[in-house]
Motif scaffolding. Sequence first.
Motif, mmCIF file in Angstrom:
data_model
loop_
_atom_site.group_PDB
_atom_site.id
_atom_site.type_symbol
_atom_site.label_atom_id
_atom_site.label_comp_id
_atom_site.label_asym_id
_atom_site.label_seq_id
_atom_site.Cartn_x
_atom_site.Cartn_y
_atom_site.Cartn_z
ATOM 1 N N LEU A 86 18.539 -8.467 17.604
ATOM 2 C CA LEU A 86 16.994 -8.405 18.113
ATOM 3 C C LEU A 86 16.776 -7.017 18.919
ATOM 4 O O LEU A 86 16.122 -5.993 18.371
ATOM 5 N N ASP A 87 17.792 -6.466 19.428
ATOM 6 C CA ASP A 87 17.698 -5.401 20.402
ATOM 7 C C ASP A 87 17.611 -4.162 19.352
ATOM 8 O O ASP A 87 16.842 -3.104 19.178
ATOM 9 N N SER A 88 18.530 -4.328 18.108
ATOM 10 C CA SER A 88 18.671 -3.356 17.200
ATOM 11 C C SER A 88 17.433 -2.997 16.511
ATOM 12 O O SER A 88 16.961 -2.100 15.973
ATOM 13 N N VAL A 89 16.935 -4.187 15.974
ATOM 14 C CA VAL A 89 15.588 -4.265 14.921
ATOM 15 C C VAL A 89 14.389 -3.653 15.848
ATOM 16 O O VAL A 89 13.755 -2.909 15.336
ATOM 17 N N LEU A 90 14.299 -4.109 17.208
ATOM 18 C CA LEU A 90 13.312 -3.465 18.021
ATOM 19 C C LEU A 90 13.422 -2.051 18.156
ATOM 20 O O LEU A 90 12.590 -1.239 18.094
ATOM 21 N N MET A 91 14.737 -1.326 18.324
ATOM 22 C CA MET A 91 14.986 -0.014 18.405
ATOM 23 C C MET A 91 14.615 0.675 17.067
ATOM 24 O O MET A 91 13.962 1.689 16.939
ATOM 25 N N GLN A 92 15.044 -0.041 15.930
ATOM 26 C CA GLN A 92 14.609 0.691 14.727
ATOM 27 C C GLN A 92 13.081 0.825 14.466
ATOM 28 O O GLN A 92 12.816 1.723 13.974
ATOM 29 N N TRP A 93 12.408 -0.397 14.788
ATOM 30 C CA TRP A 93 10.916 -0.063 14.547
ATOM 31 C C TRP A 93 10.216 0.508 15.729
ATOM 32 O O TRP A 93 9.254 1.272 15.418
ATOM 33 N N ALA A 94 10.492 0.629 16.965
ATOM 34 C CA ALA A 94 9.993 1.251 17.931
ATOM 35 C C ALA A 94 10.340 2.812 17.820
ATOM 36 O O ALA A 94 9.535 3.515 18.052
ATOM 37 N N LEU A 95 11.547 3.038 17.405
ATOM 38 C CA LEU A 95 11.688 4.580 17.063
ATOM 39 C C LEU A 95 10.995 5.150 16.150
ATOM 40 O O LEU A 95 10.475 6.071 15.966
ATOM 41 N N ALA A 96 10.675 4.317 15.065
ATOM 42 C CA ALA A 96 9.816 4.703 13.984
ATOM 43 C C ALA A 96 8.621 4.801 14.390
ATOM 44 O O ALA A 96 7.882 5.699 13.781
ATOM 45 N N ARG A 97 7.944 3.912 15.253
ATOM 46 C CA ARG A 97 6.847 4.011 15.714
ATOM 47 C C ARG A 97 6.394 5.356 16.352
ATOM 48 O O ARG A 97 5.334 5.894 16.308
ATOM 49 N N VAL A 149 7.886 -4.893 19.605
ATOM 50 C CA VAL A 149 8.303 -3.592 19.217
ATOM 51 C C VAL A 149 7.230 -2.524 20.059
ATOM 52 O O VAL A 149 7.365 -1.447 20.469
ATOM 53 N N GLU A 150 5.977 -2.937 20.253
ATOM 54 C CA GLU A 150 5.137 -1.922 20.793
ATOM 55 C C GLU A 150 5.496 -1.801 22.480
ATOM 56 O O GLU A 150 5.259 -0.650 22.704
ATOM 57 N N ASP A 165 0.771 -1.292 -0.013
ATOM 58 C CA ASP A 165 0.135 -0.106 0.039
ATOM 59 C C ASP A 165 0.907 1.378 0.052
ATOM 60 O O ASP A 165 1.688 1.593 0.919
ATOM 61 N N GLN A 166 0.744 2.114 -1.069
ATOM 62 C CA GLN A 166 1.608 3.499 -0.929
ATOM 63 C C GLN A 166 1.364 4.370 -0.009
ATOM 64 O O GLN A 166 1.997 5.028 0.441
ATOM 65 N N GLY A 167 -0.008 4.025 0.767
ATOM 66 C CA GLY A 167 -0.131 4.840 1.811
ATOM 67 C C GLY A 167 0.427 4.394 3.333
ATOM 68 O O GLY A 167 0.311 5.183 4.093
ATOM 69 N N GLU A 168 1.165 3.382 3.066
ATOM 70 C CA GLU A 168 1.870 2.784 4.296
ATOM 71 C C GLU A 168 2.966 3.849 4.657
ATOM 72 O O GLU A 168 3.627 4.410 4.037
ATOM 73 N N ASP A 169 3.457 3.758 6.153
ATOM 74 C CA ASP A 169 4.412 4.711 6.523
ATOM 75 C C ASP A 169 4.983 3.925 7.487
ATOM 76 O O ASP A 169 4.709 2.531 7.884
ATOM 77 N N LEU A 170 6.290 4.278 7.896
ATOM 78 C CA LEU A 170 7.196 3.553 8.976
ATOM 79 C C LEU A 170 6.550 3.466 10.173
ATOM 80 O O LEU A 170 6.882 2.422 10.820
ATOM 81 N N SER A 171 5.699 4.463 10.855
ATOM 82 C CA SER A 171 5.381 4.207 12.027
ATOM 83 C C SER A 171 4.495 3.186 12.353
ATOM 84 O O SER A 171 4.391 2.556 13.659
ATOM 85 N N THR A 172 3.455 2.925 11.267
ATOM 86 C CA THR A 172 2.668 1.706 11.630
ATOM 87 C C THR A 172 2.983 0.460 10.773
ATOM 88 O O THR A 172 2.161 -0.479 11.062
ATOM 89 N N HIS A 205 -1.177 0.357 28.268
ATOM 90 C CA HIS A 205 -1.812 -0.063 27.138
ATOM 91 C C HIS A 205 -0.760 -0.179 25.939
ATOM 92 O O HIS A 205 -0.769 0.475 25.053
ATOM 93 N N PRO A 206 0.343 -0.922 26.167
ATOM 94 C CA PRO A 206 1.259 -1.141 25.174
ATOM 95 C C PRO A 206 0.970 -1.681 24.042
ATOM 96 O O PRO A 206 1.800 -1.599 23.140
ATOM 97 N N ASN A 207 -0.103 -2.443 23.850
ATOM 98 C CA ASN A 207 -0.588 -2.994 22.627
ATOM 99 C C ASN A 207 -1.565 -2.118 21.796
ATOM 100 O O ASN A 207 -2.110 -2.382 20.972
ATOM 101 N N SER A 208 -1.879 -0.991 22.452
ATOM 102 C CA SER A 208 -2.828 -0.024 21.763
ATOM 103 C C SER A 208 -2.343 0.913 20.783
ATOM 104 O O SER A 208 -1.414 1.779 20.971
ATOM 105 N N SER A 209 -2.666 0.779 19.608
ATOM 106 C CA SER A 209 -2.349 1.495 18.444
ATOM 107 C C SER A 209 -2.729 3.355 18.772
ATOM 108 O O SER A 209 -1.908 3.928 18.459
ATOM 109 N N ALA A 210 -3.740 3.401 19.391
ATOM 110 C CA ALA A 210 -3.997 4.887 19.684
ATOM 111 C C ALA A 210 -3.023 5.225 20.452
ATOM 112 O O ALA A 210 -2.774 6.278 20.491
ATOM 113 N N SER A 211 -2.801 4.450 21.510
ATOM 114 C CA SER A 211 -1.976 4.984 22.540
ATOM 115 C C SER A 211 -0.511 5.397 22.046
ATOM 116 O O SER A 211 0.265 5.983 22.728
#
Length: 599
Positions: free
Chosen positions: A67-78, A41-42, A4-11, A190-196
């Motif tokens: 693993l830590d590096s990958v988690l940081m990559q996506w958590a920071l993007a989040r 990641v959440e 999807d062209q509308g995807e972004d890194l944060s989600t 609520h670590p798994n809440s997308s809204a949060s």
Amino acid sequence: MGTDQGEDLSTLLERRRALGDAGALRFGDQRYSYAELAVLVEQRAAALAGAGVAARELVLCPTTPVLDSVLMQWALARLGVVMLPVRADLPASRRASLIRTTGAEWSWRPADEDVGLADVGLADVRLASLIGAGADTAERVTRITDAERRAAGTLIRCGSAHWSPPAPASEPAPAARPTLAARPALAAAHPNSSASLTTVVPGAATAPALFVETSGSSAEPKIVMLSAAAIIASCLAVNARLELKRGDRWLCVLPRQHVGGLAIGYRCAFAGAELIVQSRFEAEKVQVALWDQRITHLSLVPAMLQRLLAVDPTPPPDLRVALLGGQGIDSNLARRAVEQGWPLYLGYGMTETFSQIAGGWIDAEGLPQRGMIPLDGVELSCPSCGEANTKSRGVSLANIQPPEQPTRQPAQQTRSRASAKAQGNAQQAQPLRIRGPMLMLGYANPTRTPGHGLDNGWLQTSDLACRLPSGSLQVLGRADDVVLIAGINVLPAEIERELAQLDQIAEIAVIGVPDPTWGHRLVALYVGKLEPAQLEAWCRNNLPSHQRPRSFARLERLPTLSAGKRDRRALFAHAEALAPRAGLEARVDHAQMPEAERR
């Protein structure tokens, strides 16, 4: 898999949770599905936000543990936070330099990294130790252990380097809405809440999302600022070209603090493919992984390919793409691999464009079948190669990705046809200019102001290039490699390609070093079976005088950087040390240079 062209890194990782048990990451005996990785990641994002990390701040993150590096990559993007990946063993002086250059607010130390504060090299530090939040999640993934949930690390505040982003010029101020940094309790609860975990980032389209250091093969490394939009554009274009799809497996053996290795993880996430990481290249272990883990995509520099062929020349049946980058590859090596069935794709690009912007599949002649074809959306500014040069498809690499090579000429020719037109190539080509959606925001600066290093949205590279009538790109060499010998512009890359075609030459580098009489002289450093005297004799019989190396040295291996690219500064130092020595070069009489070639 269409993206999807509308995807972004944060989600992106939250979206990929829907892939469930599909493999996302593997290293050693550890394997994580997209569902498992999304949970981790959440949790990491919630913990970072609770510790005070705010959108558009910058964090230095080591690339190991994996693993830590990958988690940081996506958590920071989040969270809309910028990441600068660095080596785990980064010297304190270099770390301090990166912090000054980028204005970094934070440095990250993984929990299982045994590093004392004295080794960090930071002044006025404040610590915030983190543990993963929310062990009792609403959507529990049973395979994730309690240790994995808790393990995180330490955030180190980088003194007074805290940066406040300027208000965006083209966007209104965001509505009053608390960010994660303002409500850590909610995020932790609520670590798994997308809204949060939704962070409003003003100016996101032009805000940095990732900082990446160039390899520094020829000069001091630079730090490139990349937006999320540039990363997405690059991943979509490269994935389309290389047909990366859901369920594929890409083996990463390149350093992930540089773009060649780092980009693989982003591409896999966009495609729903599995990232498989080996911490360093070992030919035997790579061969085992290729077969046992049914690897479909592999990124290499040519020296790695050469070692793989030495271990076992047979490619695994599942491998669809062996992406070559890092430096020039000689056509002999490419032919050998293609004859065995290796699916070689040659890419050209750089950190400033988040990897490749052009490339092509290598055929039985050791050449890209249709030349170096630009990716969709890439604009190139360079002159036409002209009819005189259309028969040569050779290119040379600057920066990250390698060039295609010229057609092999008969070994007994008395004068090289490639050499005869090399002077015209060097004179006609101009530095390549690039523009496109994957182009960097600019080079890093403490205020993170975009545009540094760009000219009205264009990047001028150090590569001399021209366009073939087909539209394909022909890169001839680096502009800063052109040397003046007896009043004639000479491009060492042209001579390298000529000598690399000799059967008994495995690798070669031709270096121009200053000479008080003729301006410069050429030195050939090579790996192979030929004796220096034999190579000198071949050059005397086949190359014009101004293109002949005057010194020759056979080495066990050409010096390389950690990323596998040739260390051009080390090569120059070696060549400069050889040039004054008596030896083969003493038998070359400069005074015999033809009058026409001295002008």
